[in-house]
Design a protein around this motif. Structure first.
Motif, PDB file in Angstrom:
ATOM      1  N   PHE A   1      18.221  19.038   0.677  1.00 58.13           N
ATOM      2  CA  PHE A   1      19.062  20.008  -0.012  1.00 58.13           C
ATOM      3  C   PHE A   1      18.760  21.393   0.566  1.00 58.13           C
ATOM      4  N   SER A   2      19.496  21.756   1.592  1.00 64.35           N
ATOM      5  CA  SER A   2      19.216  23.035   2.269  1.00 64.35           C
ATOM      6  C   SER A   2      19.671  24.237   1.445  1.00 64.35           C
ATOM      7  N   LEU A   3      20.548  23.989   0.450  1.00 62.51           N
ATOM      8  CA  LEU A   3      21.063  25.089  -0.350  1.00 62.51           C
ATOM      9  C   LEU A   3      20.124  25.498  -1.475  1.00 62.51           C
ATOM     10  N   PHE A   4      19.159  24.664  -1.779  1.00 63.53           N
ATOM     11  CA  PHE A   4      18.232  24.932  -2.885  1.00 63.53           C
ATOM     12  C   PHE A   4      16.968  25.565  -2.305  1.00 63.53           C
ATOM     13  N   ASP A   5      16.589  26.680  -2.864  1.00 59.72           N
ATOM     14  CA  ASP A   5      15.428  27.423  -2.351  1.00 59.72           C
ATOM     15  C   ASP A   5      14.146  26.863  -2.970  1.00 59.72           C
ATOM     16  N   PHE A   6      13.594  25.806  -2.352  1.00 60.84           N
ATOM     17  CA  PHE A   6      12.359  25.188  -2.839  1.00 60.84           C
ATOM     18  C   PHE A   6      11.152  26.020  -2.402  1.00 60.84           C
ATOM     19  N   ASP A   7      10.119  26.005  -3.243  1.00 65.66           N
ATOM     20  CA  ASP A   7       8.871  26.678  -2.871  1.00 65.66           C
ATOM     21  C   ASP A   7       8.170  25.927  -1.748  1.00 65.66           C
ATOM     22  N   ARG A   8       8.326  24.595  -1.768  1.00 63.29           N
ATOM     23  CA  ARG A   8       7.661  23.802  -0.744  1.00 63.29           C
ATOM     24  C   ARG A   8       8.373  22.465  -0.576  1.00 63.29           C
ATOM     25  N   ILE A   9       8.369  21.985   0.656  1.00 64.08           N
ATOM     26  CA  ILE A   9       8.913  20.668   0.965  1.00 64.08           C
ATOM     27  C   ILE A   9       7.778  19.822   1.519  1.00 64.08           C
ATOM     28  N   VAL A  10       7.612  18.621   0.933  1.00 65.55           N
ATOM     29  CA  VAL A  10       6.554  17.698   1.370  1.00 65.55           C
ATOM     30  C   VAL A  10       7.235  16.485   1.990  1.00 65.55           C
TER      31      VAL A  10
ATOM     32  N   HIS B   1       0.866  -1.184   0.000  1.00 64.68           N
ATOM     33  CA  HIS B   1       0.000   0.000   0.000  1.00 64.68           C
ATOM     34  C   HIS B   1       0.898   1.228   0.000  1.00 64.68           C
ATOM     35  N   ALA B   2       1.112   1.823  -1.195  1.00 64.34           N
ATOM     36  CA  ALA B   2       2.114   2.876  -1.355  1.00 64.34           C
ATOM     37  C   ALA B   2       1.606   4.247  -0.950  1.00 64.34           C
ATOM     38  N   LEU B   3       0.366   4.604  -1.320  1.00 59.83           N
ATOM     39  CA  LEU B   3      -0.202   5.912  -1.001  1.00 59.83           C
ATOM     40  C   LEU B   3      -1.594   5.736  -0.414  1.00 59.83           C
ATOM     41  N   ALA B   4      -1.891   6.566   0.593  1.00 64.21           N
ATOM     42  CA  ALA B   4      -3.207   6.491   1.245  1.00 64.21           C
ATOM     43  C   ALA B   4      -3.770   7.904   1.396  1.00 64.21           C
ATOM     44  N   ASP B   5      -4.898   8.157   0.737  1.00 61.41           N
ATOM     45  CA  ASP B   5      -5.586   9.443   0.811  1.00 61.41           C
ATOM     46  C   ASP B   5      -4.597  10.593   0.611  1.00 61.41           C
ATOM     47  N   PHE B   6      -3.848  10.521  -0.485  1.00 66.26           N
ATOM     48  CA  PHE B   6      -2.782  11.487  -0.760  1.00 66.26           C
ATOM     49  C   PHE B   6      -3.362  12.684  -1.508  1.00 66.26           C
ATOM     50  N   ASN B   7      -3.113  13.882  -0.986  1.00 64.19           N
ATOM     51  CA  ASN B   7      -3.580  15.117  -1.609  1.00 64.19           C
ATOM     52  C   ASN B   7      -2.410  16.086  -1.719  1.00 64.19           C
ATOM     53  N   LEU B   8      -2.218  16.624  -2.921  1.00 72.90           N
ATOM     54  CA  LEU B   8      -1.109  17.558  -3.122  1.00 72.90           C
ATOM     55  C   LEU B   8      -1.439  18.470  -4.302  1.00 72.90           C
ATOM     56  N   GLU B   9      -1.245  19.765  -4.111  1.00 70.44           N
ATOM     57  CA  GLU B   9      -1.456  20.750  -5.161  1.00 70.44           C
ATOM     58  C   GLU B   9      -0.114  21.408  -5.490  1.00 70.44           C
ATOM     59  N   ILE B  10       0.251  21.391  -6.770  1.00 72.14           N
ATOM     60  CA  ILE B  10       1.489  22.040  -7.223  1.00 72.14           C
ATOM     61  C   ILE B  10       1.119  23.004  -8.336  1.00 72.14           C
ATOM     62  N   ARG B  11       1.430  24.283  -8.128  1.00 72.00           N
ATOM     63  CA  ARG B  11       1.089  25.287  -9.122  1.00 72.00           C
ATOM     64  C   ARG B  11       2.187  25.400 -10.183  1.00 72.00           C
ATOM     65  N   LYS B  12       1.799  25.957 -11.298  1.00 70.00           N
ATOM     66  CA  LYS B  12       2.726  26.143 -12.410  1.00 70.00           C
ATOM     67  C   LYS B  12       3.973  26.910 -11.960  1.00 70.00           C
ATOM     68  N   GLY B  13       5.148  26.384 -12.289  1.00 74.66           N
ATOM     69  CA  GLY B  13       6.409  27.044 -11.989  1.00 74.66           C
ATOM     70  C   GLY B  13       6.951  26.761 -10.607  1.00 74.66           C
ATOM     71  N   GLU B  14       6.211  26.030  -9.734  1.00 71.39           N
ATOM     72  CA  GLU B  14       6.694  25.729  -8.377  1.00 71.39           C
ATOM     73  C   GLU B  14       7.760  24.638  -8.411  1.00 71.39           C
ATOM     74  N   LYS B  15       8.689  24.744  -7.448  1.00 75.85           N
ATOM     75  CA  LYS B  15       9.707  23.726  -7.234  1.00 75.85           C
ATOM     76  C   LYS B  15       9.405  23.048  -5.907  1.00 75.85           C
ATOM     77  N   VAL B  16       8.988  21.789  -5.992  1.00 77.65           N
ATOM     78  CA  VAL B  16       8.556  21.065  -4.797  1.00 77.65           C
ATOM     79  C   VAL B  16       9.464  19.870  -4.590  1.00 77.65           C
ATOM     80  N   VAL B  17       9.955  19.715  -3.375  1.00 75.92           N
ATOM     81  CA  VAL B  17      10.748  18.545  -3.043  1.00 75.92           C
ATOM     82  C   VAL B  17       9.896  17.615  -2.185  1.00 75.92           C
ATOM     83  N   ILE B  18       9.938  16.335  -2.518  1.00 75.39           N
ATOM     84  CA  ILE B  18       9.223  15.307  -1.755  1.00 75.39           C
ATOM     85  C   ILE B  18      10.265  14.442  -1.081  1.00 75.39           C
ATOM     86  N   ILE B  19      10.242  14.436   0.233  1.00 80.30           N
ATOM     87  CA  ILE B  19      11.279  13.762   0.997  1.00 80.30           C
ATOM     88  C   ILE B  19      10.651  12.709   1.902  1.00 80.30           C
TER      89      ILE B  19
END
Length: 642
Positions: A596-605, A414-432
């Motif tokens: 990656f603390s040196l990279f300025d991500f819009d959001r970290i999940v 069971h890899a994902l459970a009730d997963f919700n995520l919104e990413i807007r155009k041009g955003e840089k999102v890291v999933i950790i």
């Protein structure tokens, strides 16, 4: 045989070539079947000439005898008048083919000398052999060449279907088995569409012509000499049943053997590093021995065919000479030596076609078993495919996961459970997250390698299932964690996703991936050949070439799946700096287990067991002093000098 119906479409595609081949088979056998008749005529002519010579000699001897006491010469005993050559020929040739009858009539009309007649008949037999051989050549040029075209089409069909099958299919089927079906099984089917069909048609035509003229010549003698053939048919049926069952088992064993070899070659470095060469050899030898035993047993069964054929054909020839000889001796059924000669030649002509029955039947049975294996995959419907009204549209980069729930079908994880995520155009999102937390599954769903069990994945407000699959993947770049490079040049690997060659783009992509300097140091630079799966490169080089391959497409959406795990800290910093510049106006998802603390991500999940446990910027998550802070501190401790 029902499985071989799948190749009927190919016969229809090449129907004119196939029909022309059948015409050549009929013509070849037609001119061959004239040979026994001409030979029978020659033998009867020789016999008639010898009989006339003997009669003439006896008459001359009687004339030279001294007179009797009465003063008159002794008279020879009265003899029945021998039939004339013309009447004999008319009787013997009445059941011949019309061409042979016309040939004999022309010989009789011109009243050629005996020696001339023999020479002309010899030349005629040679010409018939040449004509028959010519049509035999054309027969092979049409039907065998047709089978090669069918083999080409079938391999293309299978390869194209393989590429349409979904990712889960490849997780449940071995590469060796796929290769075996495309190579060995298609080759066996080709033996059916070519040699088997050709020999079967040749067999039917030869038997048809032979039986027709044999029955016209002497039906009772034909019945006697052909008596062994039903026994032969029963033997063939019985042996074919055994061959069919064993052929299927042998094909499965061969597939296992191919899989074993393929895995050994691919994992040779692991085998050598763990010194398991002997263990792998024992495993392969055990599989190979099982295949050998079954193949030998099948060969023994098939070996029954040819001795059985030889026995039955020998009995037929023996019956022809014995019964025909008795008919001639006792003067029954108007049988002569020419008839016996004809029947012996007919039986000889039937030797190969009848003996090929077993061979043809074996090829058909094997082809049926192979086509059954091919049909299993060809009839497999991909779980991931385009909807009937799938549409193409340019992607802008707005991504939405809505209530996504997903379980891998082959493992039940069971890899994902009730997963919700919104990413807007041009955003840089890291999933950790840790290994197994569901990070890669997000990339797989976004590329629609799988469909979610529940929920939806949308791009620009459109469900992925409504988009054209190829167009979707063409507009997203994906850099996987398990790097795969082809046995091609460095340049070929980097521009793999491009429709047209562009060396300038190759160099720009290599520079952004921080691998350009190392490529320039190669002996042939961008034209350097990379070994299978990139074995000639280091892990870091392979990852960076894979990154360059993703960047060269210049898409609006790009996904990096833990693609910097094999590079050092300095190179990692350089790549991140380049990516920061490259990804200015693009939507980017960076999947990683490192921070990656040196990279300025819009959001970290932050993921844990398929659920989002934290989300925010680096500073916000550190301030929370939660799971992300724990991962960050643990990573800092690992990187700090002892």
């Amino acid at each position: 045989m029902k499985h071989l119906k799948a190749v009927n479409k190919y016969f229809w595609k090449y129907r004119w070539r196939f029909l022309l081949g059948l015409v050549f088979i009929i013509l070849s056998n037609y001119f061959r079947i004239l040979t026994p008749q001409v030979t029978g005529y020659v033998v009867n002519s020789v016999e008639s000439q010898l009989r006339d010579s003997l009669n003439h000699r006896d008459s001359a001897a009687a004339a030279r005898q001294p007179a009797t006491s009465s003063g008159r010469a002794a008279m020879p005993p009265a003899k029945a008048k021998a039939p004339s050559a013309a009447s004999t020929n008319a009787k013997d040739t009445a059941n011949y083919d019309i061409l042979v009858r016309k040939f004999i009539s022309s010989m009789d009309v011109h009243n050629a000398a005996f020696s001339t007649k023999i020479v002309i008949c010899g030349i005629t037999l040679l010409v018939l052999a040449l004509i028959s051989g010519g049509f035999l050549f054309l027969m092979r040029q049409t039907i065998i060449v047709m089978s090669r075209h069918i083999e080409y089409d079938q391999k293309n069909e299978i390869y194209a279907h393989y590429q349409q099958l979904d990712a889960n299919f490849y997780k449940t089927h071995s590469t060796g088995d796929l290769m075996s079906r495309m190579a060995e099984d298609v080759s066996r089917v080709r033996m059916f569409t070519g040699p088997a069909v050709m020999y079967l048609a040749n067999l039917l035509v030869t038997i048809g012509f032979s039986l027709f003229f044999m029955l016209r010549k002497d039906a009772l003698l034909s019945f006697y000499v052909l008596t062994p053939l039903p026994i032969l048919a029963i033997t063939i049926y019985y042996v074919n049943t055994i061959i069919h069952k064993r052929s299927e088992h042998i094909q499965a064993l061969l597939s296992n053997l191919t899989t074993n070899a393929q895995e050994s070659y691919s994992g040779i470095r692991v085998i050598k590093s763990f010194v398991q060469e002997k263990a792998m050899l024992r495993f392969f030898s055990r599989n190979s021995e099982e295949y050998r035993k079954n193949a030998v047993n099948l060969a023994k069964v098939e070996a029954i065919y040819f001795p059985a054929m030889g026995l039955m054909i020998g009995l037929s020839t023996l019956l022809t000479i014995m019964i025909g000889g008795l008919y001639v001796i006792y003067g029954r059924h108007n049988t002569d030596i020419g008839t016996i000669t004809e029947f012996v030649i007919y039986i000889t002509m039937l030797t190969f076609p009848v003996s090929a029955i077993g061979w043809v039947a074996s090829m058909v049975q094997r082809a049926s078993a192979s086509q059954k294996r091919l049909n299993e995959f060809l009839e497999t419907v991909p779980a991931i495919r385009n909807a009937p009204d799938a549409r193409k549209m340019p992607l802008e980069g707005n991504i939405s996961f809505q209530g996504v729930d997903f379980t891998y079908p082959n493992t039940g994880i069971h890899a994902l459970a009730d997963f919700n995520l919104e990413i807007r155009k041009g955003e840089k999102v890291v999933i950790i997250g840790r290994t197994g937390s569901g990070k890669t599954t997000i990339a797989q769903l976004l590329l629609r390698m799988y469909d979610p069990d529940k929920g939806r994945v949308l791009i620009d407000g459109t469900d992925l299932r409504e988009l054209n699959l190829q167009d979707l993947r063409r507009q997203i770049s994906y850099v996987p964690q398990d790097v795969f490079l082809f046995s091609d040049t460095v340049s070929g690997n980097i521009q793999f996703g491009l429709d047209h060659t562009d060396e300038d783009k190759v160099r720009v992509a290599a520079r952004y991936a921080s691998v350009d300097k190392e490529i320039d140091g190669f002996a042939e630079r961008y034209e350097t050949m990379i070994g299978e799966r990139g074995v000639t490169l280091s892990g870091g080089q392979k990852q960076r070439i894979s990154i360059a391959r993703g960047l060269i497409k210049d898409p609006e959406i790009i996904v990096f799946d833990d693609c910097l795990s094999a590079v050092d800290a300095k190179t990692e910093k350089e790549i991140l700096g380049n990516l920061y510049q490259y990804l200015q106006h693009k939507t980017a998802i960076i999947i990683t287990h490192r921070i990656f603390s040196l990279f300025d991500f819009d959001r970290i999940v932050v993921l844990e067991e398929g659920r989002i446990v934290e989300t925010g910027t680096h500073q916000e998550l550190i301030a929370l002093n939660g799971y992300y802070t724990y991962l960050y501190e643990q990573q800092q401790a690992e990187n700090s000098p002892a």
